[in-house]
Scaffold this active site. Structure first.
Site, PDB file in Angstrom:
ATOM      1  N   PHE A 114       0.850  -1.198   0.000  1.00 24.46           N
ATOM      2  CA  PHE A 114       0.000   0.000   0.000  1.00 24.46           C
ATOM      3  C   PHE A 114       0.889   1.252   0.000  1.00 24.46           C
ATOM      4  CE2 PHE A 114      -2.873   3.112   1.856  1.00 24.46           C
ATOM      5  CZ  PHE A 114      -4.092   2.789   1.285  1.00 24.46           C
ATOM      6  N   ASP A 185       2.115  -5.825   8.043  1.00 27.45           N
ATOM      7  CA  ASP A 185       0.918  -4.988   8.065  1.00 27.45           C
ATOM      8  C   ASP A 185      -0.296  -5.902   7.898  1.00 27.45           C
ATOM      9  OD1 ASP A 185      -1.220  -3.291   7.446  1.00 27.45           O
ATOM     10  OD2 ASP A 185       0.133  -1.766   6.628  1.00 27.45           O
ATOM     11  N   TYR A 210     -10.863  -0.130  11.137  1.00 25.48           N
ATOM     12  CA  TYR A 210     -12.069   0.325  10.417  1.00 25.48           C
ATOM     13  C   TYR A 210     -12.409  -0.540   9.213  1.00 25.48           C
ATOM     14  CZ  TYR A 210      -8.477   2.818   7.676  1.00 25.48           C
ATOM     15  OH  TYR A 210      -7.365   3.134   6.946  1.00 25.48           O
ATOM     16  N   LYS A 211     -11.545  -1.511   8.873  1.00 23.96           N
ATOM     17  CA  LYS A 211     -11.833  -2.414   7.753  1.00 23.96           C
ATOM     18  C   LYS A 211     -12.631  -3.614   8.289  1.00 23.96           C
ATOM     19  CE  LYS A 211      -8.058  -0.565   5.020  1.00 23.96           C
ATOM     20  NZ  LYS A 211      -6.615  -0.558   4.773  1.00 23.96           N
ATOM     21  N   ARG A 357     -12.977  -3.941  -6.974  1.00 25.80           N
ATOM     22  CA  ARG A 357     -12.615  -4.660  -5.760  1.00 25.80           C
ATOM     23  C   ARG A 357     -13.854  -5.015  -4.952  1.00 25.80           C
ATOM     24  NH1 ARG A 357      -8.598  -2.207  -1.344  1.00 25.80           N
ATOM     25  NH2 ARG A 357     -10.411  -0.890  -1.007  1.00 25.80           N
TER      26      ARG A 357
HETATM   27  C1  LIG Z   1      -5.976   0.726   4.535  1.00 21.56           C
HETATM   28  C2  LIG Z   1      -4.493   0.669   4.619  1.00 21.56           C
HETATM   29  C3  LIG Z   1      -3.765   1.731   5.180  1.00 21.56           C
HETATM   30  C4  LIG Z   1      -4.448   2.986   5.620  1.00 21.56           C
HETATM   31  O1  LIG Z   1      -3.679   3.754   6.477  1.00 21.56           O
HETATM   32  P1  LIG Z   1      -4.366   4.918   7.344  1.00 21.56           P
HETATM   33  O2  LIG Z   1      -3.259   5.582   8.013  1.00 21.56           O
HETATM   34  O3  LIG Z   1      -5.341   4.242   8.267  1.00 21.56           O
HETATM   35  O4  LIG Z   1      -5.101   5.810   6.392  1.00 21.56           O
HETATM   36  C5  LIG Z   1      -2.395   1.576   5.303  1.00 21.56           C
HETATM   37  N1  LIG Z   1      -1.764   0.457   4.882  1.00 21.56           N
HETATM   38  C6  LIG Z   1      -2.444  -0.571   4.314  1.00 21.56           C
HETATM   39  C7  LIG Z   1      -1.714  -1.787   3.867  1.00 21.56           C
HETATM   40  C8  LIG Z   1      -3.817  -0.480   4.148  1.00 21.56           C
HETATM   41  O5  LIG Z   1      -4.494  -1.467   3.572  1.00 21.56           O
END
Ligand SMILES: *Cc1c(COP(=O)(O)O)cnc(C)c1O
Length: 398
Positions: A114, A185, A210-211, A357
Site C-alpha cells: 500500500f 501490516d 475500520y476495515k 474490488r
Molecule cells: C488501509 C491501509 C492503510 C491505511 O492507512 P491509514 O493511516 O489508516 O489511512 C495503510 N496500509 C495498508 C496496507 C492499508 O491497507
C-alpha cells in the site's frame, strides 16, 4: 466453536436490500456501536467531563482494546496497543525494527504494498539520514531477495489490490534465518482470516480497525511488539503517554513497558468507544469458520463471474493459500462499471487504474448475496448499462 452467520448478520445496521461488498475498506455499523458511542457522549463526556479519564477508564482504553484485539491476531496479552492511524503505526514499527539492526541498511518490501507504507518508509529514511534504502521486488520474488544486507522485511500480508496473500509463517522464518527483523501490516488480515503472530514469531505488526473489524470511519490502528523486544524498542515518536509515568511530567523520557511505549498522545475516546462495541461481535465468532466461509464465498464469486462476466479478468489467486478475503477484477471501464453497480445497491470499490474490488465478509454476506451481486454485475456488463455520463464522473474517494 462454529459461527452462526445469520446471528452475526443481525448485529449490523445495514440498509435493506443493500449488498455491501466493501467491508475491506470500511466495515458497516454494528448496532452496539451506535448505542455505545451515544452513551460515551452523554453519560461519560457529558456527565463526567474530565473525570472520565479515570472514572470511565478512558486512559486505559489503548491497552484494554489492544488486549481485546490480541486473540484475533494470535498475540500475547499486553503486546498490542491501539491508537493513531495505521500510517503512524507503520512509521513507528519500521523505525523500531530498523533500530534493532543498525548495521544493515535495506528495507525490503514488495511493489504491491500500500502506498502509505512505502511513503512512510521513504520518509523515515529521509529523517534518519543514515543511508537506508527501500528495495521493492515483485510479490512472488520476496523469498529470493532475503539477503544478508536486508535489515527489515516490511510486508502487508494481503495485497489491497489483488487480494493475494503472502505466507507469513514461511517468509518470517526465512527472513529471521538471515538475521532480518520482520514487520507485517495486517490491514487486510485482522478480522478477515486467522492470524497467529506468536506461532509465526513475528517481530512487529500493525493493522486497521475500520476495515474488517468494523470500528467506523477513522477508527484507530493497532501496533504489536513481540515480547522479546518489549524492553529494547526505541520509540521513534516518544509521546508523553508512552512514558513510564506520564503524570510525573518528567523532563527526561523514560519509556513504558513493551507495546505501551508505542503510545503517543491523547487517545480518541469516542472512536475507541465504537471499537470497543465493534469488538463485541467477535465474542461469538470463530475465525477459522470465517475463513472457511470466506473461501467458499470467494470461490463462488469467482466461478460465477468467470461464467457470466467474460469481459472481467480476475486478478485474485485461485489457490486458497494465496488468497485473502477479497476478489478483484480488471476491466478498462472498471470505474463506470462500479458506479453502475453501486447505483443498483451492490457496493464495492475501484482502485486505479482499472480494478474492481469486492470485500467478502461472511459476518454479514451470504451466498445468496453473492449470487444476486453477480447477476446484477452480469446484467450491467451484458447490456452496457454502465456507459452513462454520470457513471464516468470521478468522485474524490473511489
Ligand atoms: C488501509 C491501509 C492503510 C491505511 O492507512 P491509514 O493511516 O489508516 O489511512 C495503510 N496500509 C495498508 C496496507 C492499508 O491497507
Amino acid at each position: 466453536m462454529s459461527t452462526d452467520f445469520k446471528a452475526t448478520r443481525a448485529l449490523f445496521d445495514l440498509p435493506d436490500g443493500l449488498i455491501y461488498l466493501d467491508g475491506n475498506s470500511l466495515g458497516p455499523l454494528p448496532h452496539a456501536a451506535k448505542a455505545r458511542v451515544a452513551k460515551a457522549v452523554s453519560d461519560e463526556w457529558g456527565e463526567m467531563l474530565i473525570g472520565g479519564w479515570n472514572t470511565a477508564g478512558w486512559m486505559d482504553m489503548p491497552q484494554h482494546l489492544g488486549n481485546r484485539i490480541a486473540p484475533l491476531i494470535g498475540a500475547e496479552q499486553d503486546t498490542v496497543l491501539v491508537g493513531d492511524t495505521l500510517s503512524i503505526r507503520v512509521y513507528q514499527c519500521l523505525a523500531a525494527a530498523l533500530d534493532l539492526v543498525a548495521d544493515r541498511k535495506v528495507i525490503l518490501s514488495d511493489r504491491g504494498n500500500f502506498p502509505t507504507d512505502l511513503y512512510m518508509a521513504e520518509g523515515l529514511i529521509n529523517t534518519l539520514e543514515r543511508g537506508h534504502e527501500l528495495r521493492l521486488v515483485d510479490p512472488d520474488a520476496v523469498a529470493d531477495h532475503l539477503t544478508d544486507d536486508v535489515a527489515v522485511l516490511m510486508l502487508t500480508e494481503v495485497d489491497y489490490r489483488t487480494g493475494r496473500k503472502h505466507d507469513m509463517a514461511a517468509l518470517t522464518k526465512q527472513a529471521q534465518a538471515k538475521g532480518i527483523v520482520t514487520f507485517w501490516d495486517l490491514a487486510h488480515s485482522a478480522g478477515a482470516l486467522p492470524v497467529d503472530l506468536r506461532a509465526c514469531n513475528v517481530d512487529f505488526a500493525a493493522g486497521c480497525t475500520y476495515k474488517y473489524l468494523n470500528a467506523g470511519p477513522g477508527a484507530p490502528a493497532f501496533a504489536y511488539v513481540a515480547p522479546k523486544w518489549a524492553e529494547s524498542v526505541k520509540p521513534a515518536l516518544p509521546g508523553w503517554l508512552g512514558h513510564a509515568a506520564p503524570f510525573a511530567f518528567e523532563t527526561e523520557y523514560r519509556p513504558a513497558h513493551g507495546a505501551a511505549r508505542m503510545r503517543v498522545g491523547t487517545p480518541p475516546v469516542l472512536q475507541m468507544a465504537a471499537l470497543d462495541a465493534a469488538l463485541d461481535v467477535w465474542d461469538q465468532v470463530d475465525l477459522q469458520s470465517v475463513r472457511e466461509q470466506s473461501l467458499a464465498l470467494t470461490d463462488a464469486f469467482m466461478d460465477l463471474v468467470a461464467t457470466s462476466c467474460p469481459s472481467l479478468t480476475c486478478i485474485t489467486p485461485s489457490d486458497h493459500a494465496q488468497r485473502g478475503s477479497q476478489v478483484s477484477f480488471r476491466h478498462p471501464d472498471g470505474y463506470a462499471i462500479m458506479q453502475a453497480l453501486i447505483a443498483r445497491g451492490v457496493i464495492g470499490d475501484f482502485r486505479a487504474p482499472d480494478i474492481l474490488r469486492f470485500g467478502i465478509t461472511p459476518l454479514y454476506i451470504s451466498d445468496r448475496d453473492i449470487e444476486r451481486a453477480v447477476a446484477i454485475l452480469a446484467d450491467i456488463l451484458k447490456n452496457t448499462l454502465w456507459d452513462r455520463p454520470e457513471y464516468h464522473q470521478r468522485a474524490q474517494v473511489t
